[in-house]
Write a protein that holds these residues in place. Structure first.
Motif, PDB file in Angstrom:
ATOM      1  N   CYS A   9      42.027  43.878  35.644  1.00  0.00           N
ATOM      2  CA  CYS A   9      42.872  43.342  34.804  1.00  0.00           C
ATOM      3  C   CYS A   9      43.180  44.134  33.792  1.00  0.00           C
ATOM      4  N   TYR A  15      38.058  40.731  38.615  1.00  0.00           N
ATOM      5  CA  TYR A  15      38.255  39.628  39.182  1.00  0.00           C
ATOM      6  C   TYR A  15      37.830  39.616  40.518  1.00  0.00           C
ATOM      7  N   ARG A  25      48.117  37.240  47.992  1.00  0.00           N
ATOM      8  CA  ARG A  25      47.396  36.765  46.987  1.00  0.00           C
ATOM      9  C   ARG A  25      47.458  37.619  45.730  1.00  0.00           C
ATOM     10  N   HIS A  29      48.827  36.551  42.117  1.00  0.00           N
ATOM     11  CA  HIS A  29      47.899  36.984  40.637  1.00  0.00           C
ATOM     12  C   HIS A  29      49.030  37.723  39.729  1.00  0.00           C
ATOM     13  N   GLY A  34      48.168  32.884  40.425  1.00  0.00           N
ATOM     14  CA  GLY A  34      46.564  32.973  41.424  1.00  0.00           C
ATOM     15  C   GLY A  34      45.555  32.465  40.885  1.00  0.00           C
ATOM     16  N   SER A  35      45.284  32.443  39.574  1.00  0.00           N
ATOM     17  CA  SER A  35      44.230  31.546  38.889  1.00  0.00           C
ATOM     18  C   SER A  35      44.309  31.819  37.368  1.00  0.00           C
ATOM     19  N   THR A  38      43.340  35.193  35.842  1.00  0.00           N
ATOM     20  CA  THR A  38      44.099  36.416  36.042  1.00  0.00           C
ATOM     21  C   THR A  38      45.512  36.190  35.210  1.00  0.00           C
ATOM     22  N   VAL A  43      46.637  41.009  35.655  1.00  0.00           N
ATOM     23  CA  VAL A  43      46.124  41.617  36.879  1.00  0.00           C
ATOM     24  C   VAL A  43      46.982  43.159  36.660  1.00  0.00           C
TER      25      VAL A  43
END
Length: 92
Positions: A9, A15, A25, A29, A34-35, A38, A43
């Protein structure tokens, strides 16, 4: 086929996650979908990928990596040439 991956990141944190499609994926991100982690940390690059045969083995490896110290994680992808070769194949 599953993959365990490590992303770096913007703040240099790492991560770790699993997926069946690393390129998709990674893009998720980067777009912030993505999450939560992130999305907040932004990222910058993919630094490590490992191929696993089953979701179970990928999840177990992900758990192992998450328990590692930062130094141990950095050792996983210290061989930049080998890592770059793997990413170029996966991200095509």
């Amino acid at each position: 086929m599953y993959f365990v991956y490590i992303l770096q990141c913007k703040d240099a944190t790492l991560y770790t996650g699993i997926t069946t499609d690393v390129a998709r994926r990674f893009e998720e991100h980067k777009k912030g979908i993505g999450s939560r982690y992130t999305r907040a940390k932004k990222v910058t690059r993919l630094v490590h990928v490992e191929k696993r045969g089953t979701r179970s083995s990928a999840s177990k490896r992900e758990a192992e990596i998450k328990k590692m110290s930062r130094a141990a994680k950095l050792m996983l992808f210290s061989d930049r040439q080998a890592s770059q070769k793997a990413y170029s194949i996966i991200l095509k």
